[in-house]
Design a protein around this motif. Structure first.
Motif, PDB file in Angstrom:
ATOM      1  N   ARG A  65       8.343   4.488   2.907  1.00  0.00           N
ATOM      2  CA  ARG A  65       9.751   4.887   2.848  1.00  0.00           C
ATOM      3  C   ARG A  65      10.638   3.829   3.518  1.00  0.00           C
ATOM      4  O   ARG A  65      11.672   3.421   2.982  1.00  0.00           O
ATOM      5  N   GLY A  66      10.213   3.369   4.679  1.00  0.00           N
ATOM      6  CA  GLY A  66      10.989   2.334   5.367  1.00  0.00           C
ATOM      7  C   GLY A  66      10.982   1.014   4.631  1.00  0.00           C
ATOM      8  O   GLY A  66      12.006   0.312   4.569  1.00  0.00           O
ATOM      9  N   MET A  67       9.838   0.646   4.037  1.00  0.00           N
ATOM     10  CA  MET A  67       9.739  -0.597   3.288  1.00  0.00           C
ATOM     11  C   MET A  67      10.588  -0.541   2.022  1.00  0.00           C
ATOM     12  O   MET A  67      11.153  -1.548   1.590  1.00  0.00           O
ATOM     13  N   SER A  68      10.678   0.630   1.425  1.00  0.00           N
ATOM     14  CA  SER A  68      11.527   0.792   0.241  1.00  0.00           C
ATOM     15  C   SER A  68      12.992   0.639   0.599  1.00  0.00           C
ATOM     16  O   SER A  68      13.762  -0.013  -0.115  1.00  0.00           O
ATOM     17  N   ASP A  69      13.384   1.212   1.733  1.00  0.00           N
ATOM     18  CA  ASP A  69      14.781   1.107   2.183  1.00  0.00           C
ATOM     19  C   ASP A  69      15.162  -0.345   2.469  1.00  0.00           C
ATOM     20  O   ASP A  69      16.305  -0.757   2.244  1.00  0.00           O
ATOM     21  N   SER A  70      14.192  -1.138   2.962  1.00  0.00           N
ATOM     22  CA  SER A  70      14.482  -2.536   3.298  1.00  0.00           C
ATOM     23  C   SER A  70      14.340  -3.470   2.104  1.00  0.00           C
ATOM     24  O   SER A  70      14.672  -4.652   2.197  1.00  0.00           O
ATOM     25  N   GLY A  71      13.822  -2.949   0.975  1.00  0.00           N
ATOM     26  CA  GLY A  71      13.672  -3.786  -0.216  1.00  0.00           C
ATOM     27  C   GLY A  71      12.364  -4.530  -0.295  1.00  0.00           C
ATOM     28  O   GLY A  71      12.163  -5.348  -1.189  1.00  0.00           O
ATOM     29  N   THR A  72      11.438  -4.240   0.635  1.00  0.00           N
ATOM     30  CA  THR A  72      10.146  -4.916   0.606  1.00  0.00           C
ATOM     31  C   THR A  72       9.294  -4.442  -0.561  1.00  0.00           C
ATOM     32  O   THR A  72       8.533  -5.218  -1.150  1.00  0.00           O
ATOM     33  N   VAL A  73       9.402  -3.151  -0.902  1.00  0.00           N
ATOM     34  CA  VAL A  73       8.638  -2.598  -2.020  1.00  0.00           C
ATOM     35  C   VAL A  73       9.556  -1.797  -2.934  1.00  0.00           C
ATOM     36  O   VAL A  73      10.663  -1.402  -2.555  1.00  0.00           O
ATOM     37  N   THR A  74       9.067  -1.560  -4.136  1.00  0.00           N
ATOM     38  CA  THR A  74       9.733  -0.688  -5.099  1.00  0.00           C
ATOM     39  C   THR A  74       8.801   0.485  -5.398  1.00  0.00           C
ATOM     40  O   THR A  74       7.595   0.284  -5.587  1.00  0.00           O
ATOM     41  N   THR A  75       9.327   1.683  -5.431  1.00  0.00           N
ATOM     42  CA  THR A  75       8.516   2.858  -5.741  1.00  0.00           C
ATOM     43  C   THR A  75       8.980   3.468  -7.056  1.00  0.00           C
ATOM     44  O   THR A  75      10.150   3.381  -7.417  1.00  0.00           O
ATOM     45  N   SER A  76       8.039   4.082  -7.763  1.00  0.00           N
ATOM     46  CA  SER A  76       8.367   4.728  -9.029  1.00  0.00           C
ATOM     47  C   SER A  76       7.395   5.874  -9.274  1.00  0.00           C
ATOM     48  O   SER A  76       6.225   5.803  -8.873  1.00  0.00           O
ATOM     49  N   PRO A  77       7.855   6.953  -9.947  1.00  0.00           N
ATOM     50  CA  PRO A  77       6.977   8.102 -10.216  1.00  0.00           C
ATOM     51  C   PRO A  77       5.848   7.699 -11.159  1.00  0.00           C
ATOM     52  O   PRO A  77       6.021   6.877 -12.056  1.00  0.00           O
ATOM     53  N   THR A  78       4.677   8.297 -10.954  1.00  0.00           N
ATOM     54  CA  THR A  78       3.531   8.063 -11.828  1.00  0.00           C
ATOM     55  C   THR A  78       2.623   9.278 -11.745  1.00  0.00           C
ATOM     56  O   THR A  78       2.947  10.271 -11.081  1.00  0.00           O
ATOM     57  N   THR A  79       1.511   9.222 -12.439  1.00  0.00           N
ATOM     58  CA  THR A  79       0.517  10.294 -12.339  1.00  0.00           C
ATOM     59  C   THR A  79      -0.823   9.703 -11.947  1.00  0.00           C
ATOM     60  O   THR A  79      -1.159   8.577 -12.310  1.00  0.00           O
ATOM     61  N   SER A  80      -1.590  10.471 -11.180  1.00  0.00           N
ATOM     62  CA  SER A  80      -2.912  10.038 -10.748  1.00  0.00           C
ATOM     63  C   SER A  80      -3.828  11.255 -10.775  1.00  0.00           C
ATOM     64  O   SER A  80      -3.547  12.258 -10.102  1.00  0.00           O
ATOM     65  N   SER A  81      -4.892  11.170 -11.584  1.00  0.00           N
ATOM     66  CA  SER A  81      -5.820  12.291 -11.756  1.00  0.00           C
ATOM     67  C   SER A  81      -5.078  13.545 -12.212  1.00  0.00           C
ATOM     68  O   SER A  81      -5.393  14.666 -11.784  1.00  0.00           O
ATOM     69  N   GLY A  82      -4.070  13.354 -13.055  1.00  0.00           N
ATOM     70  CA  GLY A  82      -3.326  14.470 -13.608  1.00  0.00           C
ATOM     71  C   GLY A  82      -2.262  15.035 -12.694  1.00  0.00           C
ATOM     72  O   GLY A  82      -1.588  16.016 -13.048  1.00  0.00           O
ATOM     73  N   ARG A  83      -2.077  14.411 -11.527  1.00  0.00           N
ATOM     74  CA  ARG A  83      -1.078  14.913 -10.583  1.00  0.00           C
ATOM     75  C   ARG A  83       0.044  13.896 -10.422  1.00  0.00           C
ATOM     76  O   ARG A  83      -0.149  12.702 -10.603  1.00  0.00           O
ATOM     77  N   ARG A  84       1.205  14.422 -10.051  1.00  0.00           N
ATOM     78  CA  ARG A  84       2.336  13.536  -9.803  1.00  0.00           C
ATOM     79  C   ARG A  84       2.065  12.691  -8.554  1.00  0.00           C
ATOM     80  O   ARG A  84       1.528  13.188  -7.566  1.00  0.00           O
ATOM     81  N   ALA A  85       2.437  11.433  -8.623  1.00  0.00           N
ATOM     82  CA  ALA A  85       2.217  10.522  -7.495  1.00  0.00           C
ATOM     83  C   ALA A  85       3.345   9.498  -7.463  1.00  0.00           C
ATOM     84  O   ALA A  85       4.211   9.477  -8.347  1.00  0.00           O
ATOM     85  N   LEU A  86       3.319   8.673  -6.438  1.00  0.00           N
ATOM     86  CA  LEU A  86       4.340   7.632  -6.285  1.00  0.00           C
ATOM     87  C   LEU A  86       3.646   6.275  -6.291  1.00  0.00           C
ATOM     88  O   LEU A  86       2.780   5.994  -5.457  1.00  0.00           O
ATOM     89  N   SER A  87       4.001   5.428  -7.276  1.00  0.00           N
ATOM     90  CA  SER A  87       3.440   4.083  -7.354  1.00  0.00           C
ATOM     91  C   SER A  87       4.265   3.139  -6.486  1.00  0.00           C
ATOM     92  O   SER A  87       5.498   3.198  -6.480  1.00  0.00           O
ATOM     93  N   VAL A  88       3.582   2.274  -5.760  1.00  0.00           N
ATOM     94  CA  VAL A  88       4.244   1.338  -4.846  1.00  0.00           C
ATOM     95  C   VAL A  88       3.932  -0.089  -5.293  1.00  0.00           C
ATOM     96  O   VAL A  88       2.769  -0.445  -5.496  1.00  0.00           O
ATOM     97  N   ALA A  89       4.972  -0.919  -5.452  1.00  0.00           N
ATOM     98  CA  ALA A  89       4.797  -2.316  -5.870  1.00  0.00           C
ATOM     99  C   ALA A  89       5.531  -3.228  -4.893  1.00  0.00           C
ATOM    100  O   ALA A  89       6.627  -2.896  -4.416  1.00  0.00           O
ATOM    101  N   LEU A  90       4.930  -4.365  -4.615  1.00  0.00           N
ATOM    102  CA  LEU A  90       5.519  -5.317  -3.678  1.00  0.00           C
ATOM    103  C   LEU A  90       6.590  -6.148  -4.362  1.00  0.00           C
ATOM    104  O   LEU A  90       6.404  -6.631  -5.479  1.00  0.00           O
TER     105      LEU A  90
END
Length: 402
Positions: A65-90
């Motif tokens: 959450r802090g890294m996203s606020d600072s622009g270090t990473v980007t997060t986006s919704p995704t699914t993992s094993s059929g469940r909602r998840a959050l993908s994190v990219a540098l």
């Protein structure tokens, strides 16, 4: 110029002004762990990051959450094993960190991105006894050339981590007595380099940067207590204690080369007598071997002669290794490291140098300390110090999130 990938496989300790073990230092280390997991593994869910880093899912979520606020990473919704998840990219944002290593006879410059991948690097020779101005000019010109060749704009530079072979008073950024480059003593290199390079500059002893590189790019990223010993014209040590570089009171630490080995020995450049450098530096080895040689010798010549089985060279190395092991033992008795890594220009010797160092350590250390401490050669060769400079820059939260 060489271009290659040199991404680390595990997180590294960060040089921090926080005390080792403090909450701020711990958060920085955990953030670095996540950054390097993303750098090597690509975009991942928070659950995958937790499994890879060993951190709890709550800790990962909070840091992301802090890294996203600072622009270090980007997060986006995704699914993992059929469940909602959050993908994190540098996000690398095209930013570049600079590592500069200035030695007695060379300067090396490395450019790397926030994902710890080396973009380009090059080393050029310097004249022995060069002044601070000459070293600075060479470093600045080499940096400009690499920027041009790699197509990197100056605006993309985060800063430069610079290592020199000598003690630095961290209160003032000034080189103090005992440096391998006596022409630099008394010069405020922090101020001088900042003015010339026109980017944020971080100055450190080269052995400290070598230690940092070992736990960033080397295979020792999980080690929290490490001594890196650089053997060259001088002998210095960088200390990683409890996962962070140790600087002591004013920054003058790891001066292993000025440990007294022979109280009746030769006068050292520091003014004392019989220091380790007077019996085990490459300069001393060369001086001894040139007495029977018909040509000037260099550190690479020592390696070549030893690998070829030259008796005199092997004896000189055995004596030097025992002395180095003895000096290291005194430090090991104080801090009980997990690992001692030898770096510098003699790493190609392998067990020829490692064996006497180990014998010296076992002979002079408390038995349980000597037996439980691993001694190995560094895996980064003469690149270690410049790579450590890059790591210093990338460890600065205010820069890497710019």
């Amino acid at each position: 110029m060489s271009v290659e990938s040199a991404a680390p496989s595990r997180p590294a300790p960060k040089p921090s002004l926080h005390k080792p073990g403090s909450q701020s230092a711990l958060r920085q280390l955990n953030e670095q762990r996540i950054v390097q997991a993303l750098a090597t593994g690509g975009p991942q869910t928070q659950a995958e990051l937790a499994r890879q880093t060993g951190l709890s899912t709550a800790t990962v979520s909070n840091i992301v959450r802090g890294m996203s606020d600072s622009g270090t990473v980007t997060t986006s919704p995704t699914t993992s094993s059929g469940r909602r998840a959050l993908s994190v990219a540098l996000n690398d944002n095209g930013l570049v960190a600079v590592g500069i290593d200035i030695g007695r006879r060379h300067v090396r410059v490395v450019l790397a991105g926030p994902d710890y991948r080396v973009l380009c690097e090059e080393a050029i020779p310097l004249t022995a006894g060069h002044t601070a101005e000459e070293g600075l000019d060479a470093a600045a010109e080499l940096l400009e050339r690499l920027l041009t060749e790699s197509g990197t704009p100056r605006s993309a530079l985060l800063g430069a981590g610079i290592g020199i072979p000598g003690p630095i008073d961290r209160r003032t950024g000034t080189v103090v007595q005992g440096a391998i480059l006596p022409e630099w003593v008394g010069i405020n290199i922090l101020e001088t380099f900042s003015e010339r390079l026109r980017i944020p500059v971080f100055i450190d002893n080269d052995a400290n940067l070598g230690a940092l590189a070992q736990v960033t790019w080397g295979p020792h990223s999980s080690v929290e207590n490490l001594i890196f010993v650089k053997i060259g014209s001088g002998i210095g040590a960088g200390l990683i204690l409890n996962g962070a570089l140790y600087y002591g009171n004013v920054g003058i630490t790891g001066e292993l080369g000025h440990t007294t080995i022979d109280e009746h020995g030769l006068i050292c450049r520091c003014g004392n007598r019989g220091c380790l450098e007077t019996v085990a530096s490459t300069a001393t080895m060369i001086s001894l071997l040139e007495r029977t040689s018909h040509r000037p010798l260099t550190a690479p010549d020592i390696v070549q002669l030893a690998l070829g089985g030259d008796t005199a060279t092997l004896r000189v190395l055995d004596d030097a290794g025992l002395a180095i092991g003895r000096a290291i033992a005194h430090v090991a008795n104080l801090i009980n490291p997990e690992l001692i890594v030898l770096g510098g220009s003699l790493t190609g010797l392998g067990d020829i140098l490692l064996d006497p160092v180990r014998r010296g350590l076992l002979r002079h250390a408390v038995p349980v300390v000597g037996e439980s401490t691993t001694v190995s050669m560094g895996s980064l060769g003469d690149r270690a110090e410049a790579l450590g400079g890059v790591a210093v820059v990338l460890s600065q939260p205010s820069l890497s999130s710019s």
